[in-house]
Design an enzyme around this catalytic site. Sequence first.
Site, PDB file in Angstrom:
ATOM      1  N   GLU A   1      10.599  -8.517  -2.456  1.00  0.00           N
ATOM      2  CA  GLU A   1      11.204  -7.315  -1.867  1.00  0.00           C
ATOM      3  C   GLU A   1      10.498  -7.103  -0.545  1.00  0.00           C
ATOM      4  O   GLU A   1       9.304  -6.807  -0.501  1.00  0.00           O
ATOM      5  CB  GLU A   1      11.054  -6.118  -2.800  1.00  0.00           C
ATOM      6  CG  GLU A   1      11.948  -4.949  -2.422  1.00  0.00           C
ATOM      7  CD  GLU A   1      11.235  -3.923  -1.560  1.00  0.00           C
ATOM      8  OE1 GLU A   1      11.393  -3.997  -0.312  1.00  0.00           O
ATOM      9  OE2 GLU A   1      10.539  -3.072  -2.121  1.00  0.00           O
ATOM     10  N   LEU A   2      11.255  -7.258   0.553  1.00  0.00           N
ATOM     11  CA  LEU A   2      10.637  -7.322   1.873  1.00  0.00           C
ATOM     12  C   LEU A   2      11.081  -6.155   2.753  1.00  0.00           C
ATOM     13  O   LEU A   2      11.239  -5.035   2.281  1.00  0.00           O
ATOM     14  CB  LEU A   2      10.950  -8.679   2.510  1.00  0.00           C
ATOM     15  CG  LEU A   2      10.576  -9.890   1.637  1.00  0.00           C
ATOM     16  CD1 LEU A   2      10.997 -11.180   2.302  1.00  0.00           C
ATOM     17  CD2 LEU A   2       9.091  -9.900   1.317  1.00  0.00           C
TER      18      LEU A   2
ATOM     19  N   TRP B   1       0.788  -1.225   0.000  1.00  0.00           N
ATOM     20  CA  TRP B   1       0.000   0.000   0.000  1.00  0.00           C
ATOM     21  C   TRP B   1       0.820   1.275   0.000  1.00  0.00           C
ATOM     22  O   TRP B   1       0.268   2.356  -0.144  1.00  0.00           O
ATOM     23  CB  TRP B   1      -0.957   0.030   1.187  1.00  0.00           C
ATOM     24  CG  TRP B   1      -0.433  -0.434   2.519  1.00  0.00           C
ATOM     25  CD1 TRP B   1      -0.675  -1.642   3.100  1.00  0.00           C
ATOM     26  CD2 TRP B   1       0.380   0.285   3.455  1.00  0.00           C
ATOM     27  NE1 TRP B   1      -0.061  -1.727   4.330  1.00  0.00           N
ATOM     28  CE2 TRP B   1       0.596  -0.551   4.574  1.00  0.00           C
ATOM     29  CE3 TRP B   1       0.947   1.563   3.454  1.00  0.00           C
ATOM     30  CZ2 TRP B   1       1.355  -0.169   5.679  1.00  0.00           C
ATOM     31  CZ3 TRP B   1       1.711   1.952   4.551  1.00  0.00           C
ATOM     32  CH2 TRP B   1       1.908   1.095   5.642  1.00  0.00           C
ATOM     33  N   ASN B   2       2.122   1.206   0.133  1.00  0.00           N
ATOM     34  CA  ASN B   2       2.860   2.462   0.322  1.00  0.00           C
ATOM     35  C   ASN B   2       3.139   3.214  -0.975  1.00  0.00           C
ATOM     36  O   ASN B   2       3.028   4.434  -1.022  1.00  0.00           O
ATOM     37  CB  ASN B   2       4.154   2.227   1.117  1.00  0.00           C
ATOM     38  CG  ASN B   2       5.046   1.174   0.509  1.00  0.00           C
ATOM     39  OD1 ASN B   2       4.582   0.216  -0.097  1.00  0.00           O
ATOM     40  ND2 ASN B   2       6.337   1.345   0.683  1.00  0.00           N
TER      41      ASN B   2
ATOM     42  N   GLU C   1      11.389  -3.509  11.998  1.00  0.00           N
ATOM     43  CA  GLU C   1      10.884  -2.489  11.077  1.00  0.00           C
ATOM     44  C   GLU C   1       9.598  -1.873  11.636  1.00  0.00           C
ATOM     45  O   GLU C   1       8.596  -2.565  11.838  1.00  0.00           O
ATOM     46  CB  GLU C   1      10.612  -3.103   9.705  1.00  0.00           C
ATOM     47  CG  GLU C   1      10.240  -2.068   8.666  1.00  0.00           C
ATOM     48  CD  GLU C   1      10.053  -2.665   7.284  1.00  0.00           C
ATOM     49  OE1 GLU C   1      10.444  -2.032   6.296  1.00  0.00           O
ATOM     50  OE2 GLU C   1       9.488  -3.780   7.201  1.00  0.00           O
TER      51      GLU C   1
ATOM     52  N   CYS D   1      10.219   0.835   2.560  1.00  0.00           N
ATOM     53  CA  CYS D   1      11.120  -0.242   2.986  1.00  0.00           C
ATOM     54  C   CYS D   1      12.559   0.231   3.094  1.00  0.00           C
ATOM     55  O   CYS D   1      13.348  -0.359   3.829  1.00  0.00           O
ATOM     56  CB  CYS D   1      11.035  -1.412   2.004  1.00  0.00           C
ATOM     57  SG  CYS D   1       9.423  -2.191   1.950  1.00  0.00           S
TER      58      CYS D   1
ATOM     59  N   LYS E   1      -2.635  -8.405  -7.830  1.00  0.00           N
ATOM     60  CA  LYS E   1      -3.397  -8.341  -6.593  1.00  0.00           C
ATOM     61  C   LYS E   1      -2.853  -7.146  -5.803  1.00  0.00           C
ATOM     62  O   LYS E   1      -1.830  -7.241  -5.140  1.00  0.00           O
ATOM     63  CB  LYS E   1      -3.240  -9.645  -5.801  1.00  0.00           C
ATOM     64  CG  LYS E   1      -4.290  -9.848  -4.686  1.00  0.00           C
ATOM     65  CD  LYS E   1      -4.038  -8.980  -3.493  1.00  0.00           C
ATOM     66  CE  LYS E   1      -5.035  -9.211  -2.361  1.00  0.00           C
ATOM     67  NZ  LYS E   1      -4.865  -8.220  -1.282  1.00  0.00           N
TER      68      LYS E   1
ATOM     69  N   GLY F   1       6.286  -6.506   0.064  1.00  0.00           N
ATOM     70  CA  GLY F   1       5.488  -6.353   1.274  1.00  0.00           C
ATOM     71  C   GLY F   1       6.301  -6.689   2.503  1.00  0.00           C
ATOM     72  O   GLY F   1       7.538  -6.685   2.474  1.00  0.00           O
ATOM     73  N   GLY F   2       5.611  -6.994   3.584  1.00  0.00           N
ATOM     74  CA  GLY F   2       6.261  -7.280   4.847  1.00  0.00           C
ATOM     75  C   GLY F   2       6.860  -8.673   4.886  1.00  0.00           C
ATOM     76  O   GLY F   2       6.506  -9.556   4.100  1.00  0.00           O
TER      77      GLY F   2
END
Length: 492
Positions: free
Chosen positions: A250-251, A151-152, A385, A284, A175, A228-229
């Site tokens: 990408e976390l 969402w960022n 984080e 991130c 998605k 995402g996370g």
Amino acid sequence: MALDRFQNTVDGKRVAVRETFESLDPFTGKPWALVPLDGPAEVEAAVAAARKAFRSPQWAGLTATARGKLLVRLADLIAENAERLAALETRDNGKLLAEMTAQLRYIPEWFRYFGGLADKIEGSVLPIDKAGMFAFTRREPIGVIAAIVPWNSPLMLLTWKLAPLLAAGNTVVIKPSEHTSVSALEFVKLFEQAGFPPGVVNTVTGMPLEVGVPLVNHPDVAKIAFTGGEPGGIAVYRAAAEGLKTVTLELGGKSANIVFADANIGNAVNGAISGIFAASGQTCIAGSRLLVQRSVHDQVVDGVVKLAATARIGNPSDAQTQVGPITTQAQRARVLSYLDIARAEGAEAVLGGKCPDAAELKDGWFVEPTIFTGVNNRMRIAREEVFGPVLSIIPFDDEEEAYAIANDSPYGLAAGLWTADIARAIRGSASLEAGTVWVNSYRAVSYMAPFGGYKRSGVGRESGQEAIDAYLQTKTVWIDTAGQVANPFIIR
């Protein structure tokens, strides 16, 4: 007041909405849009459309040059619609309109870049050691890709996946985050205008368990590209392993922004602010650990506190606003919980540390820019984080200690280094365990520059030439030129 309504696109058509859920405006805390609430049936339809399009002559039969031209045409359409799409993103995720507009104006460059790369995908003739044989390789698309975005920065992070995967000849089911679906639903309409065949780009929206899980587990999905996370990434990785699918992940990050005593302190202060308070810390690559050489520690702290204290908090659509709200109510609660954790661990909040009390901000999900001193690298505030406007300042004595602290993290997405010593800059860029290292800068990205993480910050790279390799597979072709089959019981 009636809420705006949006639809998914599957197989080139807007899909009838069975059920909806509300999207909330982070500035007002109120619903503003209705988004389709999909489930496994909608996922099945979207994947089927993508699989059909992948094999269709309208897409698979295109030359690579023709694919590239579609991407370039799309880039022009995005540029024409940048302001409209940016406004939707701001309404949906609460980030500054100035930030979202800058992103949308830059996004077309990814499609132009990978449009140019589309017909540069080459195999090779092998100087094979077998007489009477001719051998060569082909580079071919993988198939249906599931692109799952957070969402960022919804459209920028989606673009990092779409541009290379389409240039390579794949199809996709997108998605978006359930918190920020609207901009993606409008964005995909531009693909139809650009001339992409139906089914090449499809969307599904809804909750992770009802939509994300069946999408990741679908047997016709060949690869998952996820941003995402860390918990979500682990779940995706586990599901991909069970299906023998490839992934790009990408976390999270807990990036160190390191200031040496010989640095231009004014620039370093600006870089520290940019690293953590831009986008309200919801990135991130946030430089959430500011490592400062002890001899200039107090000077840097003073500069960062004074500058951060001037930040204008408010309506993200206002051009004067510098810090907007947190995107979701749950995320704000998480950020506030870390403020309590930091105090309990002995850190001192020298700025912020709470929600702003201005009347005009009471309905939004705001957290003041917060700076903690007295932090050491073993504290949770320095290791986990937070994903909000929270900065931890940690002192160090020399280079060796700085890099040891920076690398003492499960994450390795990015790092910053501020120094006037070019030799130190080179040493530091080699010593830091991070996928991106900025020297005397912070938070710069480009379609040309590979982006991704070390350690628990992810798998694979996005952007740059190597990104397209993640969406290709290699086929080796053998052709007998001798015209005579040798002994069939012995390997050739």
